[in-house]
Design a protein around this motif. Structure first.
Motif, PDB file in Angstrom:
ATOM      1  N   GLN A   1       6.516  -1.391  -0.919  1.00  0.00           N
ATOM      2  CA  GLN A   1       7.650  -1.817  -0.099  1.00  0.00           C
ATOM      3  C   GLN A   1       8.324  -3.043  -0.690  1.00  0.00           C
ATOM      4  O   GLN A   1       9.555  -3.152  -0.671  1.00  0.00           O
ATOM      5  N   VAL A   2       7.520  -3.972  -1.216  1.00  0.00           N
ATOM      6  CA  VAL A   2       8.085  -5.182  -1.815  1.00  0.00           C
ATOM      7  C   VAL A   2       8.930  -4.825  -3.039  1.00  0.00           C
ATOM      8  O   VAL A   2      10.067  -5.283  -3.186  1.00  0.00           O
ATOM      9  N   PHE A   3       8.382  -3.983  -3.924  1.00  0.00           N
ATOM     10  CA  PHE A   3       9.121  -3.603  -5.126  1.00  0.00           C
ATOM     11  C   PHE A   3      10.372  -2.803  -4.775  1.00  0.00           C
ATOM     12  O   PHE A   3      11.416  -2.959  -5.420  1.00  0.00           O
ATOM     13  N   ASP A   4      10.288  -1.934  -3.774  1.00  0.00           N
ATOM     14  CA  ASP A   4      11.464  -1.170  -3.340  1.00  0.00           C
ATOM     15  C   ASP A   4      12.539  -2.104  -2.792  1.00  0.00           C
ATOM     16  O   ASP A   4      13.738  -1.913  -3.039  1.00  0.00           O
ATOM     17  N   LEU A   5      12.117  -3.114  -2.041  1.00  0.00           N
ATOM     18  CA  LEU A   5      13.061  -4.079  -1.475  1.00  0.00           C
ATOM     19  C   LEU A   5      13.756  -4.862  -2.575  1.00  0.00           C
ATOM     20  O   LEU A   5      14.990  -5.041  -2.550  1.00  0.00           O
TER      21      LEU A   5
ATOM     22  N   LYS B   1      14.178  -3.959  -5.666  1.00  0.00           N
ATOM     23  CA  LYS B   1      15.063  -3.057  -6.409  1.00  0.00           C
ATOM     24  C   LYS B   1      16.363  -2.819  -5.650  1.00  0.00           C
ATOM     25  O   LYS B   1      17.455  -2.889  -6.222  1.00  0.00           O
ATOM     26  N   GLU B   2      16.234  -2.553  -4.356  1.00  0.00           N
ATOM     27  CA  GLU B   2      17.415  -2.228  -3.557  1.00  0.00           C
ATOM     28  C   GLU B   2      18.348  -3.418  -3.392  1.00  0.00           C
ATOM     29  O   GLU B   2      19.566  -3.279  -3.495  1.00  0.00           O
ATOM     30  N   ARG B   3      17.774  -4.591  -3.146  1.00  0.00           N
ATOM     31  CA  ARG B   3      18.599  -5.758  -2.812  1.00  0.00           C
ATOM     32  C   ARG B   3      19.006  -6.586  -4.022  1.00  0.00           C
ATOM     33  O   ARG B   3      19.995  -7.317  -3.947  1.00  0.00           O
ATOM     34  N   ILE B   4      18.238  -6.526  -5.109  1.00  0.00           N
ATOM     35  CA  ILE B   4      18.526  -7.403  -6.249  1.00  0.00           C
ATOM     36  C   ILE B   4      18.797  -6.618  -7.529  1.00  0.00           C
ATOM     37  O   ILE B   4      19.865  -6.756  -8.141  1.00  0.00           O
ATOM     38  N   VAL B   5      17.838  -5.780  -7.945  1.00  0.00           N
ATOM     39  CA  VAL B   5      17.944  -5.120  -9.251  1.00  0.00           C
ATOM     40  C   VAL B   5      19.125  -4.147  -9.296  1.00  0.00           C
ATOM     41  O   VAL B   5      19.942  -4.195 -10.228  1.00  0.00           O
ATOM     42  N   ASP B   6      19.228  -3.253  -8.301  1.00  0.00           N
ATOM     43  CA  ASP B   6      20.319  -2.269  -8.306  1.00  0.00           C
ATOM     44  C   ASP B   6      21.701  -2.927  -8.265  1.00  0.00           C
ATOM     45  O   ASP B   6      22.594  -2.542  -9.040  1.00  0.00           O
ATOM     46  N   PRO B   7      21.931  -3.914  -7.388  1.00  0.00           N
ATOM     47  CA  PRO B   7      23.251  -4.571  -7.407  1.00  0.00           C
ATOM     48  C   PRO B   7      23.566  -5.271  -8.722  1.00  0.00           C
ATOM     49  O   PRO B   7      24.701  -5.215  -9.206  1.00  0.00           O
ATOM     50  N   ILE B   8      22.551  -5.927  -9.311  1.00  0.00           N
ATOM     51  CA  ILE B   8      22.792  -6.638 -10.567  1.00  0.00           C
ATOM     52  C   ILE B   8      23.213  -5.664 -11.660  1.00  0.00           C
ATOM     53  O   ILE B   8      24.209  -5.882 -12.367  1.00  0.00           O
ATOM     54  N   PHE B   9      22.470  -4.564 -11.801  1.00  0.00           N
ATOM     55  CA  PHE B   9      22.795  -3.629 -12.871  1.00  0.00           C
ATOM     56  C   PHE B   9      23.987  -2.739 -12.516  1.00  0.00           C
ATOM     57  O   PHE B   9      24.700  -2.274 -13.409  1.00  0.00           O
ATOM     58  N   GLY B  10      24.201  -2.514 -11.228  1.00  0.00           N
ATOM     59  CA  GLY B  10      25.416  -1.807 -10.845  1.00  0.00           C
ATOM     60  C   GLY B  10      26.647  -2.563 -11.305  1.00  0.00           C
ATOM     61  O   GLY B  10      27.623  -1.972 -11.799  1.00  0.00           O
ATOM     62  N   TYR B  11      26.616  -3.897 -11.146  1.00  0.00           N
ATOM     63  CA  TYR B  11      27.721  -4.725 -11.623  1.00  0.00           C
ATOM     64  C   TYR B  11      27.720  -4.846 -13.143  1.00  0.00           C
ATOM     65  O   TYR B  11      28.753  -4.698 -13.794  1.00  0.00           O
ATOM     66  N   THR B  12      26.546  -5.105 -13.724  1.00  0.00           N
ATOM     67  CA  THR B  12      26.444  -5.320 -15.168  1.00  0.00           C
ATOM     68  C   THR B  12      26.964  -4.121 -15.949  1.00  0.00           C
ATOM     69  O   THR B  12      27.702  -4.280 -16.936  1.00  0.00           O
ATOM     70  N   CYS B  13      26.573  -2.932 -15.526  1.00  0.00           N
ATOM     71  CA  CYS B  13      26.974  -1.731 -16.265  1.00  0.00           C
ATOM     72  C   CYS B  13      28.480  -1.520 -16.219  1.00  0.00           C
ATOM     73  O   CYS B  13      29.066  -0.961 -17.145  1.00  0.00           O
ATOM     74  N   ARG B  14      29.127  -1.962 -15.141  1.00  0.00           N
ATOM     75  CA  ARG B  14      30.575  -1.787 -15.009  1.00  0.00           C
ATOM     76  C   ARG B  14      31.360  -2.934 -15.622  1.00  0.00           C
ATOM     77  O   ARG B  14      32.412  -2.733 -16.236  1.00  0.00           O
ATOM     78  N   CYS B  15      30.849  -4.150 -15.445  1.00  0.00           N
ATOM     79  CA  CYS B  15      31.724  -5.305 -15.617  1.00  0.00           C
ATOM     80  C   CYS B  15      31.274  -6.366 -16.620  1.00  0.00           C
ATOM     81  O   CYS B  15      32.049  -7.272 -16.929  1.00  0.00           O
ATOM     82  N   ALA B  16      30.053  -6.298 -17.119  1.00  0.00           N
ATOM     83  CA  ALA B  16      29.561  -7.386 -17.958  1.00  0.00           C
ATOM     84  C   ALA B  16      30.443  -7.609 -19.185  1.00  0.00           C
ATOM     85  O   ALA B  16      30.799  -8.749 -19.508  1.00  0.00           O
ATOM     86  N   LEU B  17      30.793  -6.536 -19.880  1.00  0.00           N
ATOM     87  CA  LEU B  17      31.592  -6.695 -21.101  1.00  0.00           C
ATOM     88  C   LEU B  17      33.033  -7.119 -20.815  1.00  0.00           C
ATOM     89  O   LEU B  17      33.549  -8.019 -21.495  1.00  0.00           O
TER      90      LEU B  17
END
Length: 404
Positions: free
Chosen positions: A81-85, A87-103
């Motif tokens: 549950q901790v790892f899922d939380l 991922k959902e709240r931190i990892v997914d948003p970070i990479f969702g943005y990074t993959c679209r907008c970092a460059l």
């Protein structure tokens, strides 16, 4: 109130950064960015999927979600549950943005960084009295001029951009082996390593609440526990060669190779370690960072050079081992990038390879194969969308063959 006290450090940034996200305030000046960089980020916000609004979004997310995140974290009843939380709240948003907008964001910054001296924040920090404006590292320059020159000239953001491009391409790539994107594979690898750490320390990972076991549980316990007793001895400092030899010895245990192949050497890992452009970019940026540290601590130049050289040599040796992981006893691994990965490459027709005893019987029951099936389907072992995609591809191939 306590709420006001918790939020006030974020208010100056929110007030300034969120002008980018507000159409009525996009023409206003920015204390932190100055007029030119502010205009670049506004353009990105309006024309590039709101990429330029990240500064405001991060601050508002911290304000709005931190309390709820902490509460859910504390109330979680399992590691999963901790790892899922996270991922959902931190990892997914970070990479969702990074993959679209970092460059695009990096390109915008590189295009405007030479004007960052126009930002009033440097004058405010210099006048605040919170910083030593005669520190030795300034070498006689004013606080503002030093940091404007650091951000605008001395830090080689062009080299950092090359590294960022290689990292995002690897982390955001489609994971053709397991589904999703590669950053998700590496996150799962971290969760497995955490489980192995707990087992090695004599602790038990909390059970899954979903009723599905970890792949670790399908292999002998020796594969996920490591003898660290030598490292715990007083005054013993393990060398790189000690750690390397211990890892190689473990990787060469035939009964464990299936676990390490799945968890550590999937197609995402193969893509990354075979990306020579990424390796070159890491070396260049590491050298740039070393030069900056030497500029700040010139008296420690020899020590900094020695440490930098040692760690780069270690990294090069590790990468060489990962690119060709073979053992004297015949154990070997498939290091196949995601772009080249196929089910046949990893022998998915026989997912129980390397298992024995009860674990083998359990795996065979879970993955039945017809006795006379000497040539398993290329779609064997796939599920869900990947299975449908494979079956559609095979059907099309069969039709083409029928016409020949």
């Amino acid at each position: 109130s306590s709420g006001i006290n918790a939020e006030w450090p974020l208010r100056p940034g929110e007030t300034d950064f969120c002008k980018i996200n507000n159409a009525d305030q996009q023409s206003h000046n920015s204390i932190f960015f100055g007029p030119v960089c502010k205009a670049e980020f506004v353009t990105l916000y309006n024309e590039e999927d709101q990429c330029g609004g990240v500064f405001c979004n991060v601050i508002r997310s911290i304000k709005d979600n931190t309390a709820g995140f902490i509460e859910e974290f504390v109330l979680a009843t399992s590691d999963e549950q901790v790892f899922d939380l996270i991922k959902e709240r931190i990892v997914d948003p970070i990479f969702g943005y990074t993959c679209r907008c970092a460059l695009p964001m990096m390109d915008a910054w590189i295009g405007c960084k030479s004007t960052i001296g126009q930002a009033q924040v440097f004058d405010l920090l210099q006048l605040s009295g919170a910083f030593d404006t005669s520190a030795p590292y300034l070498e006689g320059a004013s606080f503002k001029n030093y940091w404007v020159n650091m951000l605008g000239e001395r830090i080689n953001f062009e080299n950092i951009r090359v590294l960022l491009e290689r990292v995002t391409e690897n982390m955001c790539e489609e994971n053709t082996q397991h589904g999703g994107q590669c950053y998700e594979y590496f996150y799962r690898t971290v969760t497995h390593l955490y489980q192995w750490y707990l087992r090695t320390a004599g602790l038990a990972p909390s059970p899954s609440k979903r009723g599905r076991g970890s792949i670790t549980d399908e292999f002998d316990e020796q594969c996920s526990t490591f003898d660290v007793s030598t490292y715990m001895e007083d005054d013993y400092e393990p060398s790189f060669s000690d750690i390397r030899d211990a890892v190689v010895e473990k990787f060469c245990v035939a009964e464990c190779s299936g676990l390490y192949q799945e968890v550590l050497l999937g197609c995402c890992t193969a893509t990354m370690i075979q990306d020579t452009g990424l390796a070159d970019a890491v070396l260049v940026v590491a050298d740039d960072i070393k030069d900056l540290i030497v500029d700040i601590y010139p008296d420690d130049e020899d020590y900094i050079d020695e440490v930098n050289t040692d760690y780069l040599d270690y990294a090069e040796e590790v990468m060489g081992m990962l690119r060709d992981p073979t053992c004297d006893n015949g154990v070997s691994y498939n290091v196949v990038p995601c772009a080249d990965w196929t089910p046949e490459e990893f022998g998915l027709g026989n997912p129980c390879e390397g298992l024995s005893g009860k674990k083998l019987k359990k795996c065979e029951k879970k993955n039945p194969v017809d006795a006379g099936d000497a040539d398993p389907s290329p779609c064997a072992g796939l599920k869900g969308k990947k299975l449908k995609k494979c079956e559609k591809k095979e059907k099309k191939k069969n039709k083409q063959n029928a016409r020949l």
